[in-house]
Design a protein around this motif. Sequence first.
Motif, PDB file in Angstrom:
ATOM      1  N   ARG A   1       0.568  -0.955   0.304  1.00  0.00           N
ATOM      2  CA  ARG A   1      -0.334  -0.361   0.273  1.00  0.00           C
ATOM      3  C   ARG A   1       0.752   1.322  -0.358  1.00  0.00           C
ATOM      4  O   ARG A   1       0.482   2.292  -0.535  1.00  0.00           O
ATOM      5  CB  ARG A   1      -0.695  -0.122   1.641  1.00  0.00           C
ATOM      6  CG  ARG A   1      -1.987  -0.987   1.541  1.00  0.00           C
ATOM      7  CD  ARG A   1      -2.734  -0.738   0.280  1.00  0.00           C
ATOM      8  NE  ARG A   1      -4.041  -1.431   0.175  1.00  0.00           N
ATOM      9  CZ  ARG A   1      -4.531  -1.996  -0.966  1.00  0.00           C
ATOM     10  NH1 ARG A   1      -5.152  -0.860  -1.586  1.00  0.00           N
ATOM     11  NH2 ARG A   1      -6.000  -2.092  -0.907  1.00  0.00           N
TER      12      ARG A   1
ATOM     13  N   TYR B   1       4.098   5.699  -3.138  1.00  0.00           N
ATOM     14  CA  TYR B   1       2.805   5.371  -3.313  1.00  0.00           C
ATOM     15  C   TYR B   1       3.046   4.045  -4.183  1.00  0.00           C
ATOM     16  O   TYR B   1       2.230   2.799  -4.118  1.00  0.00           O
ATOM     17  CB  TYR B   1       2.188   5.377  -3.788  1.00  0.00           C
ATOM     18  CG  TYR B   1       1.812   6.901  -2.564  1.00  0.00           C
ATOM     19  CD1 TYR B   1       1.936   8.171  -2.459  1.00  0.00           C
ATOM     20  CD2 TYR B   1       0.944   6.553  -1.474  1.00  0.00           C
ATOM     21  CE1 TYR B   1       1.776   9.199  -1.533  1.00  0.00           C
ATOM     22  CE2 TYR B   1       0.542   8.117  -0.272  1.00  0.00           C
ATOM     23  CZ  TYR B   1       0.595   8.461  -0.305  1.00  0.00           C
ATOM     24  OH  TYR B   1       0.047   9.461   0.539  1.00  0.00           O
TER      25      TYR B   1
ATOM     26  N   GLN C   1       3.655  -0.737   4.195  1.00  0.00           N
ATOM     27  CA  GLN C   1       2.233  -1.357   4.432  1.00  0.00           C
ATOM     28  C   GLN C   1       1.246  -1.323   4.005  1.00  0.00           C
ATOM     29  O   GLN C   1       1.446  -1.878   2.670  1.00  0.00           O
ATOM     30  CB  GLN C   1       1.606   0.237   4.583  1.00  0.00           C
ATOM     31  CG  GLN C   1      -0.101  -0.081   5.153  1.00  0.00           C
ATOM     32  CD  GLN C   1      -0.870   1.338   5.221  1.00  0.00           C
ATOM     33  OE1 GLN C   1      -0.025   2.659   5.172  1.00  0.00           O
ATOM     34  NE2 GLN C   1      -1.869   1.061   5.208  1.00  0.00           N
TER      35      GLN C   1
ATOM     36  N   LEU D   1      -1.756  -4.534   2.727  1.00  0.00           N
ATOM     37  CA  LEU D   1      -2.805  -4.855   3.245  1.00  0.00           C
ATOM     38  C   LEU D   1      -2.990  -7.046   2.872  1.00  0.00           C
ATOM     39  O   LEU D   1      -2.949  -7.021   1.591  1.00  0.00           O
ATOM     40  CB  LEU D   1      -3.724  -4.641   1.783  1.00  0.00           C
ATOM     41  CG  LEU D   1      -5.633  -4.887   2.140  1.00  0.00           C
ATOM     42  CD1 LEU D   1      -5.577  -4.014   3.716  1.00  0.00           C
ATOM     43  CD2 LEU D   1      -5.851  -3.910   1.264  1.00  0.00           C
TER      44      LEU D   1
ATOM     45  N   ASN E   1      -4.233  -4.131   7.521  1.00  0.00           N
ATOM     46  CA  ASN E   1      -3.157  -3.588   7.494  1.00  0.00           C
ATOM     47  C   ASN E   1      -1.891  -3.456   8.177  1.00  0.00           C
ATOM     48  O   ASN E   1      -2.092  -4.102   9.417  1.00  0.00           O
ATOM     49  CB  ASN E   1      -3.168  -1.887   7.404  1.00  0.00           C
ATOM     50  CG  ASN E   1      -4.513  -1.353   6.292  1.00  0.00           C
ATOM     51  OD1 ASN E   1      -3.339  -1.567   5.204  1.00  0.00           O
ATOM     52  ND2 ASN E   1      -4.981  -0.566   6.714  1.00  0.00           N
TER      53      ASN E   1
ATOM     54  N   PHE F   1       2.340  -3.476   8.851  1.00  0.00           N
ATOM     55  CA  PHE F   1       3.348  -2.650   8.732  1.00  0.00           C
ATOM     56  C   PHE F   1       4.878  -3.455   9.407  1.00  0.00           C
ATOM     57  O   PHE F   1       4.498  -4.377  10.051  1.00  0.00           O
ATOM     58  CB  PHE F   1       3.808  -1.302  10.065  1.00  0.00           C
ATOM     59  CG  PHE F   1       2.972  -0.387   9.163  1.00  0.00           C
ATOM     60  CD1 PHE F   1       1.202  -0.737  10.160  1.00  0.00           C
ATOM     61  CD2 PHE F   1       3.062   0.492   8.191  1.00  0.00           C
ATOM     62  CE1 PHE F   1       0.522   0.794   9.824  1.00  0.00           C
ATOM     63  CE2 PHE F   1       2.011   1.375   8.254  1.00  0.00           C
ATOM     64  CZ  PHE F   1       0.598   1.847   8.529  1.00  0.00           C
TER      65      PHE F   1
ATOM     66  N   PRO G   1      -3.034   3.997   2.030  1.00  0.00           N
ATOM     67  CA  PRO G   1      -1.312   4.057   3.295  1.00  0.00           C
ATOM     68  C   PRO G   1      -1.674   5.291   4.057  1.00  0.00           C
ATOM     69  O   PRO G   1      -2.077   6.454   3.259  1.00  0.00           O
ATOM     70  CB  PRO G   1      -0.087   3.967   1.951  1.00  0.00           C
ATOM     71  CG  PRO G   1      -0.366   4.786   0.711  1.00  0.00           C
ATOM     72  CD  PRO G   1      -2.076   4.536   0.656  1.00  0.00           C
ATOM     73  N   TYR G   2      -0.898   5.138   5.200  1.00  0.00           N
ATOM     74  CA  TYR G   2      -0.663   6.125   6.089  1.00  0.00           C
ATOM     75  C   TYR G   2      -0.088   6.635   7.083  1.00  0.00           C
ATOM     76  O   TYR G   2       0.577   5.257   7.459  1.00  0.00           O
ATOM     77  CB  TYR G   2      -2.047   6.803   6.634  1.00  0.00           C
ATOM     78  CG  TYR G   2      -2.661   5.248   7.844  1.00  0.00           C
ATOM     79  CD1 TYR G   2      -3.458   4.411   6.992  1.00  0.00           C
ATOM     80  CD2 TYR G   2      -1.853   4.382   8.738  1.00  0.00           C
ATOM     81  CE1 TYR G   2      -3.679   2.992   7.450  1.00  0.00           C
ATOM     82  CE2 TYR G   2      -2.445   3.113   9.441  1.00  0.00           C
ATOM     83  CZ  TYR G   2      -3.149   2.627   8.924  1.00  0.00           C
ATOM     84  OH  TYR G   2      -3.942   1.823   9.293  1.00  0.00           O
TER      85      TYR G   2
END
Lengths: 113, 115
Positions: free
Chosen positions: A31, A51, A91, A93, A99, A101, B101-102
């Motif tokens: 992600r 991204y 990150q 999915l 989600n 990390f 995304p964050y």
Amino acid sequence: EDQVTQSPEALRLQEGESSSLNCSYTVSGLRGLFWYRQDPGKGPEFLFTLYSAGEEKEKERLKATLTKKESFLHITAPKPEDSATYLCAVQALVRNTGNQFYFGTGTSLTVIP
Amino acid sequence: ETGVTQTPRHLVMGMTNKKSLKCEQHLGHNAMYWYKQSAKKPLELMFVYSLEERVENNSVPSRFSPECPNSSHLFLHLHTLQPEDSALYLCASSRVRGAEPYEQYFGPGTRLTVT
């Protein structure tokens, strides 16, 4: 197994000597990829989010790039104040989990005056 | 106060003590995290509170107990710790936006030493 690997573990540069740090990842469902800077005794400081493959971000002497398997943090003409540990995080999915990390172990950069 | 704050910054405790770490975020975020950082290891996610739901890492020992009374405050209660629990404990927050995304914003950490 999903993971993030950073190299080199440590890097010493002369002031003004440009170089690159590498972050490779084997993660499905990417992600976003993040770069952080961490100074001794402090928490990580957010630098960039990337991204998608082909994207580039710049901030002062730092430039981050992303491909489908790795990211580079290019440091142009570094100064002693750029000395820190640089962390990479991904990150993803993940099915049935959401989600997740994944962090690398970091590259410790020392810039010598 | 701005960003993410953590108290105390340093903590030394015996194996039989009970203590708590506190974290506060001033960023208007809707998710908070506890991480453990040990030398030469990747950051280890311990707990997540996202949109008021708790997501646990099942590998975290029960001697660590989180509490999140609201979206701005997070605690980590510690009891009967072991010397291997000595590490830097980092709190982070983020704004969760569906599948986007964050980035996470970290506090300065609490350096914990268990004697």
